[in-house]
Scaffold this active site. Structure first.
Site, short mmCIF file in Angstrom:
data_model
loop_
_atom_site.label_atom_id
_atom_site.label_comp_id
_atom_site.label_asym_id
_atom_site.label_seq_id
_atom_site.Cartn_x
_atom_site.Cartn_y
_atom_site.Cartn_z
N GLU A 109 0.85 -1.19 0.00
CA GLU A 109 0.00 0.00 0.00
C GLU A 109 0.89 1.24 0.00
OE1 GLU A 109 -3.06 0.14 3.04
OE2 GLU A 109 -2.87 2.33 3.22
N GLU B 197 -2.54 11.19 3.12
CA GLU B 197 -3.64 11.03 4.05
C GLU B 197 -3.50 12.10 5.13
OE1 GLU B 197 -3.86 7.24 5.96
OE2 GLU B 197 -1.71 7.13 6.33
#
Length: 269
Positions: A151, A156
């Site tokens: 990932e 974020e």
């Protein structure tokens, strides 16, 4: 004279792109790879292009693995293209047993790529308990599972930290609380008051993380504490989560609705 000026500017742009292409140093401009493989400009009103994007719907398993509180939908109230922007909106409402709704879209089985530059120009939402993200997952996730698939979190954000974003990788032996990454903080500005370009440039043995034209981190195989699993196709995800272990729950200070505005998503090879 105007035509001569435009021609001169174009020549200078081509020259800059030529001499900066494929560089990985901190002085490079935002776009250094010029072979465009995906361009989502969000200039047609309505739903996202179904040939590129699909939806995750519902609450997922254990709040999508993070104890998130929202129910993801494909309703225009939560996700729509208007006025040249993709709008992803988190709403406080009672819906299918959840107290919030939002949206999560992905290019799984529709677009995936190994290596290159992935970037998006985004204005973030703001507020305690909001968790906007622009990220990649390994396209072999159905075969090997997470985190073996890999990932890459290009961006974020904890909504309660409007000046700060994080760029992170998760893999076998370094996922969740042991993930590897670095924050980037704006000086005298906030991510919810204007647009910024979030991107990575990813090659065989490195992932470079950018905000606008700033290279703020590089991760290589020497930096991870387990297997380097960034050697296959990845697909794109964008979402606005509400709640979860990374951000905590909304509180009385959180104002709803909150919208993440996406001007474009572009991928280069």
């Amino acid at each position: 004279m105007k035509n001569l000026y435009i021609a001169t500017c174009l020549l200078l742009l081509v020259t800059v792109l030529t001499f900066t292409s494929c560089n990985t140093d901190e002085t490079q401009i935002v776009t250094t790879l010029t072979n465009l493989t995906l361009a989502q400009e969000f200039d047609v009103d309505g739903a996202p292009d179904p040939s590129v994007w699909s939806y995750d719907i519902g609450t997922g398993d254990n709040g999508w693995g993070n104890n998130e509180l929202q129910y993801y939908t494909d309703r225009p109230e939560n996700i729509v293209i208007e006025n040249g922007m993709l709008k992803m909106t988190a709403i406080q409402e009672s819906f299918e047993g959840s107290g919030y709704t939002s949206a999560r879209i992905l290019t799984k089985d529709l677009f995936q790529q190994k290596y290159g530059r992935f970037e998006a120009r985004i204005q973030l939402p703001w507020g305690q308990g909001l968790w906007p993200a622009f990220w990649l997952l390994g396209s072999n996730i159905d075969e090997v599972g997470w985190p073996q698939c890999g990932e890459i979190d290009i961006m974020e954000n904890r909504g309660q930290e409007p000046t700060l974003i994080n760029g992170t990788v998760h893999g076998p032996g370094y996922s969740g609380g042991e993930s590897i990454g670095k924050p980037y903080e704006l000086d005298g500005d906030r991510f919810d008051t204007g647009f910024h370009v979030f991107g990575i440039e990813w090659g065989e043995n490195y992932i470079n993380f950018y905000v606008d034209d700033v290279l703020y981190n590089q991760i290589t195989p020497d930096d991870v504490t387990g297997e380097w699993v960034y050697d296959h196709d990845f697909f794109i995800i964008m979402n606005v989560a509400v709640g979860g272990g990374f951000v905590g729950s909304p509180d009385a200070s959180t104002v709803f609705p909150q919208t993440m505005l996406v001007d474009y998503v572009r991928v280069y090879q």
